[in-house]
Write a protein that holds these residues in place. Structure first.
Motif, PDB file in Angstrom:
ATOM      1  N   UNK A  26       0.860  -1.184   0.000  1.00 51.50           N
ATOM      2  CA  UNK A  26       0.000   0.000   0.000  1.00 51.50           C
ATOM      3  C   UNK A  26       0.896   1.233   0.000  1.00 51.50           C
ATOM      4  N   UNK A  27       1.061   1.865  -1.145  1.00 49.58           N
ATOM      5  CA  UNK A  27       1.939   3.025  -1.271  1.00 49.58           C
ATOM      6  C   UNK A  27       1.326   4.308  -0.711  1.00 49.58           C
ATOM      7  N   UNK A  28       0.114   4.232  -0.181  1.00 51.66           N
ATOM      8  CA  UNK A  28      -0.512   5.418   0.419  1.00 51.66           C
ATOM      9  C   UNK A  28      -0.280   5.514   1.924  1.00 51.66           C
ATOM     10  N   UNK A  29       0.419   4.547   2.518  1.00 55.17           N
ATOM     11  CA  UNK A  29       0.655   4.570   3.963  1.00 55.17           C
ATOM     12  C   UNK A  29       1.510   5.769   4.338  1.00 55.17           C
ATOM     13  N   UNK A  30       1.199   6.336   5.506  1.00 62.63           N
ATOM     14  CA  UNK A  30       1.957   7.460   6.052  1.00 62.63           C
ATOM     15  C   UNK A  30       2.388   7.123   7.472  1.00 62.63           C
ATOM     16  N   UNK A  31       3.577   7.567   7.839  1.00 62.16           N
ATOM     17  CA  UNK A  31       4.079   7.331   9.192  1.00 62.16           C
ATOM     18  C   UNK A  31       3.253   8.130  10.191  1.00 62.16           C
ATOM     19  N   UNK A  32       2.856   7.489  11.274  1.00 62.03           N
ATOM     20  CA  UNK A  32       2.083   8.082  12.362  1.00 62.03           C
ATOM     21  C   UNK A  32       0.648   8.430  11.961  1.00 62.03           C
ATOM     22  N   UNK A  33       0.213   8.008  10.787  1.00 58.32           N
ATOM     23  CA  UNK A  33      -1.171   8.232  10.368  1.00 58.32           C
ATOM     24  C   UNK A  33      -1.853   6.867  10.373  1.00 58.32           C
ATOM     25  N   UNK A  34      -2.569   6.595  11.459  1.00 58.99           N
ATOM     26  CA  UNK A  34      -3.148   5.273  11.679  1.00 58.99           C
ATOM     27  C   UNK A  34      -4.642   5.376  11.956  1.00 58.99           C
ATOM     28  N   UNK A  35      -5.375   4.412  11.456  1.00 54.60           N
ATOM     29  CA  UNK A  35      -6.783   4.295  11.795  1.00 54.60           C
ATOM     30  C   UNK A  35      -6.906   3.644  13.171  1.00 54.60           C
ATOM     31  N   UNK A  36      -8.029   3.832  13.854  1.00 49.44           N
ATOM     32  CA  UNK A  36      -8.206   3.202  15.176  1.00 49.44           C
ATOM     33  C   UNK A  36      -8.050   1.687  15.088  1.00 49.44           C
ATOM     34  N   UNK A  37      -7.277   1.138  16.027  1.00 54.75           N
ATOM     35  CA  UNK A  37      -7.055  -0.297  16.070  1.00 54.75           C
ATOM     36  C   UNK A  37      -5.842  -0.781  15.307  1.00 54.75           C
ATOM     37  N   UNK A  38      -5.210   0.103  14.537  1.00 60.65           N
ATOM     38  CA  UNK A  38      -4.035  -0.279  13.762  1.00 60.65           C
ATOM     39  C   UNK A  38      -2.753   0.011  14.540  1.00 60.65           C
ATOM     40  N   UNK A  39      -1.736  -0.796  14.287  1.00 61.68           N
ATOM     41  CA  UNK A  39      -0.424  -0.624  14.893  1.00 61.68           C
ATOM     42  C   UNK A  39       0.610  -0.395  13.789  1.00 61.68           C
TER      43      UNK A  39
END
Length: 235
Positions: A26-39
């Motif tokens: 997933x090339x759209x991932x961003x550091x420290x940008x997480x949905x609830x429940x994600x690590x």
């Protein structure tokens, strides 16, 4: 040659995870940008190999970075990963190229990734010493070109240098643990403030020296007057 998905599936089976886990890019991932429940788990300083799609120039970099986001829901888990790209320095309008990793590197990272899953979602006591160190054993020529590095443009490389300087003895620490460790270490190293006794504003501002001078002068005048009075009284 086995893919990331194949190696990750083998590691999940080897560590006896009964629930299904999948891995996808997933090339759209961003550091420290997480949905609830994600690590989140960020692996810094991985040896990656790149190949320019225009001039076919090949180069290696020891500053390839990989970002993992993971989540477990309804009896199954999902991992999304993003490997940050680099551009060729020989081409003026070069494209960002995907890194390639050795089988040993992918197996090591998949092993550490599964350990993070066991810790975050199954509450197993995983220690930093259980993680495998990613060895960079190839000689990389030339300095790192930050202008052509996707990780540098997004601030990943600068964060990795800071974490490596602070936690050089603790390899493969994820982002949340590194921030917590740095905060605790800062609190421990911070000197305790010694209590200071502040005097009353009235006492600190009162002109004691001026009063002492006036009192001394008055005593001298009274002593002279008393001497004169006694002198004329005797006569």
């Amino acid at each position: 040659m086995r893919t990331w998905q194949d190696i990750f599936a083998v590691k999940v089976e080897d560590m006896h995870l009964t629930e299904p886990w999948t891995l996808q890019r997933d090339d759209s991932l961003q550091v420290h940008v997480l949905k609830p429940g994600w690590k989140e788990f960020v692996q810094h300083r991985v040896l990656g190999r790149f190949r320019c799609s225009q001039c076919f120039h090949e180069w290696s970099s020891a500053k390839a970075h990989i970002l993992f986001h993971m989540c477990r829901c309804w009896g199954q888990g999902m991992v999304r990963m993003r490997a940050f790209r680099q551009a060729c320095r020989r081409c003026p309008n070069s494209r960002l190229e995907e890194p390639e990793f050795s089988q040993e590197t992918m197996e090591t990272l998949s092993h550490n990734l599964v350990l993070k899953i066991l810790k975050y979602f199954y509450r197993l006591p995983i220690q930093p010493s259980n993680l495998l160190e990613v060895v960079v054993d190839a000689v990389v020529a030339g300095p790192h070109d930050s202008t052509r590095c996707e990780g540098c443009q997004l601030g990943i490389c600068s964060k990795s240098r800071l974490l490596l300087a602070q936690d050089a003895c603790e390899p493969l620490m994820d982002t949340d643990e590194a921030k917590t460790h740095h905060s605790l270490k800062h609190q421990v190293m911070k000197p305790h403030a010694t209590p200071t006794h502040h005097s009353s504003p009235f006492i600190s501002n009162f002109p004691w020296k001026w009063c002492c001078c006036i009192g001394s002068s008055l005593l001298c005048v009274l002593a002279v007057l008393l001497f004169i009075l006694l002198y004329f009284t005797k006569k």
